[in-house]
Every structure is written in structure tokens, then in C-alpha cells.
Design a protein around this motif. Structure first.
Motif, mmCIF file in Angstrom:
data_model
loop_
_atom_site.group_PDB
_atom_site.id
_atom_site.type_symbol
_atom_site.label_atom_id
_atom_site.label_comp_id
_atom_site.label_asym_id
_atom_site.label_seq_id
_atom_site.Cartn_x
_atom_site.Cartn_y
_atom_site.Cartn_z
ATOM 1 N N ALA A 91 -37.945 65.231 -17.322
ATOM 2 C CA ALA A 91 -38.793 66.321 -17.472
ATOM 3 C C ALA A 91 -39.460 66.359 -18.765
ATOM 4 N N PRO A 92 -40.611 66.858 -18.743
ATOM 5 C CA PRO A 92 -41.264 67.342 -19.943
ATOM 6 C C PRO A 92 -40.588 67.961 -20.968
ATOM 7 N N ALA A 93 -39.842 69.173 -20.418
ATOM 8 C CA ALA A 93 -38.935 70.009 -21.065
ATOM 9 C C ALA A 93 -37.673 69.527 -21.599
ATOM 10 N N TRP A 94 -37.345 68.281 -21.168
ATOM 11 C CA TRP A 94 -35.968 67.877 -21.778
ATOM 12 C C TRP A 94 -35.890 67.797 -23.171
ATOM 13 N N PRO A 95 -34.792 68.169 -24.038
ATOM 14 C CA PRO A 95 -34.712 67.685 -25.332
ATOM 15 C C PRO A 95 -34.693 66.234 -25.528
ATOM 16 N N LEU A 96 -35.251 65.732 -26.606
ATOM 17 C CA LEU A 96 -35.200 64.097 -26.708
ATOM 18 C C LEU A 96 -33.710 63.857 -26.792
ATOM 19 N N GLU A 97 -32.778 64.403 -27.334
ATOM 20 C CA GLU A 97 -31.589 63.875 -27.328
ATOM 21 C C GLU A 97 -31.032 63.816 -25.826
ATOM 22 N N ARG A 98 -31.333 64.607 -24.726
ATOM 23 C CA ARG A 98 -31.057 64.380 -23.325
ATOM 24 C C ARG A 98 -31.603 63.080 -22.854
ATOM 25 N N ALA A 99 -32.793 62.712 -23.370
ATOM 26 C CA ALA A 99 -33.664 61.450 -22.959
ATOM 27 C C ALA A 99 -32.734 60.244 -23.590
ATOM 28 N N ALA A 100 -32.571 60.367 -24.712
ATOM 29 C CA ALA A 100 -31.667 59.165 -25.163
ATOM 30 C C ALA A 100 -30.364 59.231 -24.746
ATOM 31 N N GLU A 101 -29.693 60.124 -24.676
ATOM 32 C CA GLU A 101 -28.371 59.891 -24.028
ATOM 33 C C GLU A 101 -28.485 59.537 -22.570
ATOM 34 N N ALA A 102 -29.574 59.603 -21.715
ATOM 35 C CA ALA A 102 -29.719 59.144 -20.360
ATOM 36 C C ALA A 102 -30.099 57.754 -20.480
ATOM 37 N N MET A 103 -30.753 57.304 -21.587
ATOM 38 C CA MET A 103 -31.045 55.926 -21.940
ATOM 39 C C MET A 103 -29.825 55.118 -21.987
ATOM 40 N N THR A 104 -29.294 55.598 -23.002
ATOM 41 C CA THR A 104 -28.078 54.981 -23.420
ATOM 42 C C THR A 104 -26.861 54.746 -22.604
ATOM 43 N N ARG A 105 -26.549 55.868 -21.689
ATOM 44 C CA ARG A 105 -25.679 55.848 -20.453
ATOM 45 C C ARG A 105 -26.169 54.851 -19.572
ATOM 46 N N GLY A 106 -27.552 54.787 -19.314
ATOM 47 C CA GLY A 106 -28.091 53.720 -18.078
ATOM 48 C C GLY A 106 -28.337 52.485 -18.547
ATOM 49 N N GLY A 107 -28.200 52.285 -19.974
ATOM 50 C CA GLY A 107 -28.733 50.945 -20.512
ATOM 51 C C GLY A 107 -30.028 50.517 -20.267
ATOM 52 N N PHE A 108 -31.058 51.480 -20.243
ATOM 53 C CA PHE A 108 -32.482 51.148 -20.207
ATOM 54 C C PHE A 108 -33.292 51.689 -21.132
ATOM 55 N N ARG A 109 -34.282 51.131 -21.476
ATOM 56 C CA ARG A 109 -35.380 51.651 -22.625
ATOM 57 C C ARG A 109 -36.654 52.331 -22.427
ATOM 58 N N HIS A 110 -36.613 53.056 -20.975
ATOM 59 C CA HIS A 110 -37.882 53.680 -20.630
ATOM 60 C C HIS A 110 -37.374 54.929 -19.638
ATOM 61 N N LEU A 111 -38.074 56.054 -19.613
ATOM 62 C CA LEU A 111 -37.915 56.817 -18.639
ATOM 63 C C LEU A 111 -39.207 57.126 -18.227
ATOM 64 N N ILE A 112 -39.597 57.387 -16.905
ATOM 65 C CA ILE A 112 -40.661 57.984 -16.399
ATOM 66 C C ILE A 112 -40.388 59.399 -16.315
ATOM 67 N N VAL A 113 -41.293 60.051 -16.979
ATOM 68 C CA VAL A 113 -41.460 61.501 -16.938
ATOM 69 C C VAL A 113 -42.184 62.033 -15.668
ATOM 70 N N LEU A 114 -41.826 62.938 -15.149
ATOM 71 C CA LEU A 114 -42.232 63.684 -13.955
ATOM 72 C C LEU A 114 -42.411 64.964 -13.965
ATOM 73 N N ASP A 115 -43.521 65.518 -13.532
ATOM 74 C CA ASP A 115 -43.741 67.093 -13.495
ATOM 75 C C ASP A 115 -43.898 67.197 -11.920
ATOM 76 N N GLY A 116 -42.591 67.713 -11.366
ATOM 77 C CA GLY A 116 -42.481 67.740 -9.971
ATOM 78 C C GLY A 116 -42.244 66.164 -9.485
ATOM 79 N N HIS A 117 -43.054 65.873 -8.653
ATOM 80 C CA HIS A 117 -43.048 64.326 -8.059
ATOM 81 C C HIS A 117 -44.034 63.482 -8.614
ATOM 82 N N ARG A 118 -45.023 64.010 -9.675
ATOM 83 C CA ARG A 118 -46.051 63.377 -10.119
ATOM 84 C C ARG A 118 -45.758 62.683 -11.529
ATOM 85 N N PRO A 119 -45.776 61.671 -11.958
ATOM 86 C CA PRO A 119 -45.516 60.975 -12.996
ATOM 87 C C PRO A 119 -46.521 61.506 -14.161
ATOM 88 N N VAL A 120 -46.391 62.036 -15.228
ATOM 89 C CA VAL A 120 -47.033 62.474 -16.418
ATOM 90 C C VAL A 120 -47.034 61.743 -17.705
#
Length: 137
Positions: A84-113
Motif C-alpha cells: 500500500a502507498p502508506a506502508w513504511p519502506l521497512e515493511r516493503a523491504a521486509e516483504a521483499m526479503t521474506r518473499g525473495g523478490f525485487r518488486h512490489l506492485i503498489v495498490l490503492d484499493g484494487h488499482r495499481p498505482v
């Protein structure tokens, strides 16, 4: 700092029937490492199917598949973690590290922003104006 501060707002999309060649052409032209794959929901509207990365395209081509005939949907990662756009960057980095990927789609509701990449996060966290040699490397 939040995901919205780091993300790219350029969201390139491909449809499930588009080819890997088209996806690769888009990524190359816009100098990005991923596109959002879209499909159709039960009401006929668009929905996010997943993400197709440069790695997915390389793996397919390296396996001998024809990128001009191969559908993007056959190589799209559909089990994705979205931010989500309001996630702290730390949370995004943690999700990437845990999942083993380098990109996250950012959604506002169901719409990619946007899309946030590891490179985007590093750019935000790296000291500005310092060169590799200044960092002891």
C-alpha cells in the motif's frame, strides 16, 4: 519514509494474451524491470493477475521458448505480495526479503498505482552525494 515516496508511478501493464516480446519491449523502452499483468474479472473489468519481471522473460528465452509466441500469462507470477502507498519502506523491504523478490506492485484499493523495487528503496536509504569510494569500497 513511505512506499509512496519511493515508488515509481509509471505502471506498465500487459494483458494475459500479450506476448513476452511485447512485455520485454515495454520494459526495455521504459528501462524498468517489471510489468503488471492484467486479466479480466467475472464482471468483465480488469484485475491484477500478477507481475512479470525481466527475470521471467530471461528464464523463458533461456529455456528456448519463442518470446514472440509465448503468452505473458504463462510466465506471470500470480502469488504476489502487494504494498500500500502508506506502508513504511521497512515493511516493503521486509516483504521483499521474506518473499525473495525485487518488486512490489503498489495498490490503492484494487488499482495499481505504482511499483516499488529494491533499487527504489536503496536509492532512498543510500546517503546522497556519496560515491562508492567514499563508502569504503
Amino acid at each position: 519514509m513511505l512506499v509512496r515516496d519511493a515508488m515509481s508511478t509509471l505502471v506498465l501493464t500487459v494483458r494475459s494474451t500479450d506476448t513476452l516480446r511485447l512485455a520485454a519491449r515495454l520494459m526495455s523502452r521504459h528501462r524498468v524491470g517489471a510489468v503488471v499483468a492484467l486479466g479480466t474479472d467475472e464482471d468483465g473489468g480488469e484485475r491484477v493477475l500478477g507481475i512479470l519481471t525481466e527475470r521471467d522473460v530471461l528464464d523463458a528465452v533461456g529455456s528456448g521458448l519463442d518470446p514472440g509466441a509465448e503468452p505473458a500469462s504463462a510466465h506471470t507470477t500470480t502469488e504476489v505480495v502487494c504494498a500500500a502507498p502508506a506502508w513504511p519502506l521497512e515493511r516493503a523491504a521486509e516483504a521483499m526479503t521474506r518473499g525473495g523478490f525485487r518488486h512490489l506492485i503498489v495498490l490503492d484499493g484494487h488499482r495499481p498505482v505504482g511499483i516499488v523495487s529494491l533499487r527504489d528503496i536503496l536509492r532512498c536509504w543510500a546517503p546522497s552525494g556519496r560515491h562508492h569510494a567514499d563508502l569504503g569500497g
